[in-house]
Design an enzyme around this catalytic site. Structure first.
Site, PDB file in Angstrom:
ATOM      1  N   HIS A 113       0.861  -1.184   0.000  1.00 54.33           N
ATOM      2  CA  HIS A 113       0.000   0.000   0.000  1.00 54.33           C
ATOM      3  C   HIS A 113       0.899   1.236   0.000  1.00 54.33           C
ATOM      4  O   HIS A 113       0.876   1.997  -0.934  1.00 54.33           O
ATOM      5  CB  HIS A 113      -0.952  -0.041   1.208  1.00 54.33           C
ATOM      6  N   TRP A 116       4.288   5.273   5.218  1.00 47.91           N
ATOM      7  CA  TRP A 116       3.654   6.486   5.725  1.00 47.91           C
ATOM      8  C   TRP A 116       4.347   7.015   6.977  1.00 47.91           C
ATOM      9  O   TRP A 116       4.588   6.252   7.907  1.00 47.91           O
ATOM     10  CB  TRP A 116       2.198   6.207   6.112  1.00 47.91           C
ATOM     11  N   TYR A 124      -1.247  12.206  11.624  1.00 42.28           N
ATOM     12  CA  TYR A 124      -0.247  12.321  10.561  1.00 42.28           C
ATOM     13  C   TYR A 124      -0.475  13.556   9.705  1.00 42.28           C
ATOM     14  O   TYR A 124      -1.559  14.110   9.679  1.00 42.28           O
ATOM     15  CB  TYR A 124      -0.249  11.068   9.677  1.00 42.28           C
ATOM     16  N   GLU A 171       0.503   7.940  -3.304  1.00 49.89           N
ATOM     17  CA  GLU A 171       1.291   7.555  -2.131  1.00 49.89           C
ATOM     18  C   GLU A 171       2.471   8.505  -1.936  1.00 49.89           C
ATOM     19  O   GLU A 171       2.765   8.932  -0.827  1.00 49.89           O
ATOM     20  CB  GLU A 171       1.784   6.105  -2.264  1.00 49.89           C
ATOM     21  N   LYS A 174       0.986  12.272  -1.163  1.00 51.52           N
ATOM     22  CA  LYS A 174       0.305  12.363   0.128  1.00 51.52           C
ATOM     23  C   LYS A 174       1.254  12.076   1.291  1.00 51.52           C
ATOM     24  O   LYS A 174       1.263  12.801   2.279  1.00 51.52           O
ATOM     25  CB  LYS A 174      -0.892  11.403   0.170  1.00 51.52           C
ATOM     26  N   HIS A 175       2.043  11.017   1.181  1.00 50.10           N
ATOM     27  CA  HIS A 175       2.871  10.580   2.314  1.00 50.10           C
ATOM     28  C   HIS A 175       4.360  10.874   2.143  1.00 50.10           C
ATOM     29  O   HIS A 175       5.018  11.353   3.061  1.00 50.10           O
ATOM     30  CB  HIS A 175       2.667   9.080   2.553  1.00 50.10           C
TER      31      HIS A 175
END
Ligand SMILES: *[C@@H]1O[C@H](CO)[C@@H](O)[C@H](O)[C@H]1NC(C)=O
Ligand SMILES: *[C@@H]1O[C@H](CO)[C@@H](O)[C@H](O)[C@H]1NC(C)=O
Length: 440
Positions: A113, A116, A124, A171, A174-175
């Site tokens: 996935h 993070w 977060y 991914e 965002k992270h």
């Protein structure tokens, strides 16, 4: 690049910044360091000579060296240098999926996935740097010559809607952009976008050291349409392999579909030590009992555990016999294992986005089309787009695509990296393949 960095240190004989080699739990230690060393050999000559000869790299900069780095989320006073200390996102989560509807990735492996950064309290930050929200992740990885990484991601880092590139972009933006030690300013001679490659490489290296399917199987926890499990059984199975800490279990309507592995990090993401930790918040969404762990292919999943997941041969992701109807992907199987898919123009590719193909009933069979147009056999090769004047009426033979009643297809070689291959009707070319439908 982290790899060159580790090479530099390996050569200088320092162990201070040894990369994932120093992960503390025993079973994962070698697994996570070996792939880096393997890819290292690719660049060893060119990269190292340049690095050692002139102090500069051709591939990019080096992240800061971090002697005596503190463990993230464990500092008692403020830490200044956030290139050697992950903050505010100090807890790093390697998150994994088990998707069954539709199934993604090999039947006998969980899929990636993301990676993070959590604050140390379960909250977060997200989307921290819009200026680095890249929309060309595959190209970036290719441009640094990381073909193996991209191939691996194409098999194990799957989007359930079939759009892996967009999923990777999400991914990263965002992270990934919230990880302090990946800031461009943390590299000397930073080469634009190289931190993106470090992010994906680290996520993959961690994933390879966390073979969930194998670990669960070893404790008798295997996908089943009838059996159910308790949270404790699942936690115990994982703790047996990753001692001392628990994980976050994710369920949707009582169906097990995520595992989050938590770490604190001593040093940077690129070169630091990932220390397994307990979850920083109460996030498990699974019931205590009655958890379903469903097979990816409605009951036809393999019963034996694979010997390893790292570099494992992916298995077919479609149910044989699935009918060609509605929207789906045309996966390319070599020796019964999925290896890439057909892209919009009809060629075979392992690094691109699978074409969403529409199958429409016609006569005794069906026609296919992609966003580029109708599909057919042109000059012997499977093709979609303007050059197809009449759509071929295909049929299905045991779930495999057949043209003129023949389900044999072949190519000059196995597609890999950024090379596309034509897929020819019939078995005249050296690499025999099968085209299999995966509904989406
Ligand atoms: C740990 O370091 C970070 C970054 O400097 C800081 O924000 C945080 O307050 C520190 N934690 C403690 C307990 O001092
Ligand atoms: C990726 O996109 C960025 C931003 O648009 C661009 O600067 C960079 O050159 C691209 N990289 C590749 C390899 O295409």
């Amino acid at each position: 690049m982290a790899i060159l960095h580790s090479l530099a240190f390996a050569i200088k004989g320092s162990i201070q910044d040894a990369p994932s080699a120093s992960v503390v739990y025993a079973s994962g230690t070698m697994a996570s360091s070996v792939p880096s060393l393997r890819s290292l050999s690719k660049f060893a000559l060119g990269g190292a000579q340049v690095l050692l000869g002139t102090g500069q790299t051709v591939l990019g900069g080096t992240p800061q060296s971090c002697p005596n780095a503190q463990l993230s989320c464990h500092n008692t006073t403020a830490v200044e240098n956030l290139c050697c200390f992950n903050a505010p996102g100090g807890q790093l989560l390697q998150t994994q999926f088990w998707d069954t509807q539709p199934a993604t990735g090999p039947d006998n492996s969980w899929t990636l996935h993301g990676l993070w950064p959590d604050r140390c309290d379960g909250t977060y930050d997200a989307n921290c740097d819009p200026s680095r929200a890249y929309t060309n992740i595959s190209s970036i990885i290719s441009s640094f010559g990381k073909t193996e990484l991209l191939d691996y991601m194409n098999t194990f880092w799957k989007d359930y809607q079939g759009d892996d590139e967009t999923f990777w972009e999400h991914e990263w933006s965002k992270h990934g952009t919230c990880i302090s030690t990946l800031e461009p300013t943390c590299y000397s001679d930073h080469k634009a976008t190289e931190e993106v490659v470090d992010y994906f490489q680290k996520a993959v290296d961690l994933f390879k050291s966390l073979p969930s399917y194998e670990w669960l199987s070893a404790a008798g926890i295997t996908p089943s349409t009838s059996q159910t499990y308790t949270s404790q059984q699942i936690q115990d199975a994982i703790t047996a392999k990753r001692p001392g800490v628990t994980v976050t279990l994710g369920c949707k309507s009582g169906v097990f579909n995520e595992i989050w592995y938590h770490y604190d990090v001593r040093g940077s993401l690129q070169t630091g030590e990932f220390v397994p930790s307990n979850p920083d918040g109460m996030k498990s969404t699974c019931p205590t009992s009655g958890i379903k762990y469903l097979p990816k292919n409605g009951g036809s999943s393999p019963t034996s555990a694979p010997t390893t997941t790292s570099g494992a041969t992916p298995t077919q992701t479609s149910t044989p016999g699935t009918s060609f109807s509605g929207r789906g992907f045309l996966n390319v199987n070599v020796n019964g294992a999925k290896k890439g898919c057909i892209i919009t123009v009809g060629t075979w590719y392992t690094s691109g986005t699978c074409a969403t193909i529409t199958a429409t009933a016609a006569g005794d069979g069906f026609t296919l089309s992609s966003s580029k147009g109708k599909c057919g056999v042109v000059s012997g090769a499977f093709t979609c787009g303007g050059s197809v004047t009449t759509a071929t009426t295909f049929t299905s033979s045991n779930g495999k695509l057949a043209a003129g009643g023949n389900a044999a297809w072949s190519a000059d070689k196995v597609a890999s990296g950024t090379t596309q291959e034509k897929v020819y009707a019939g078995s005249d070319h050296s690499t025999k393949v099968e085209l299999v439908w995966q509904g989406v």
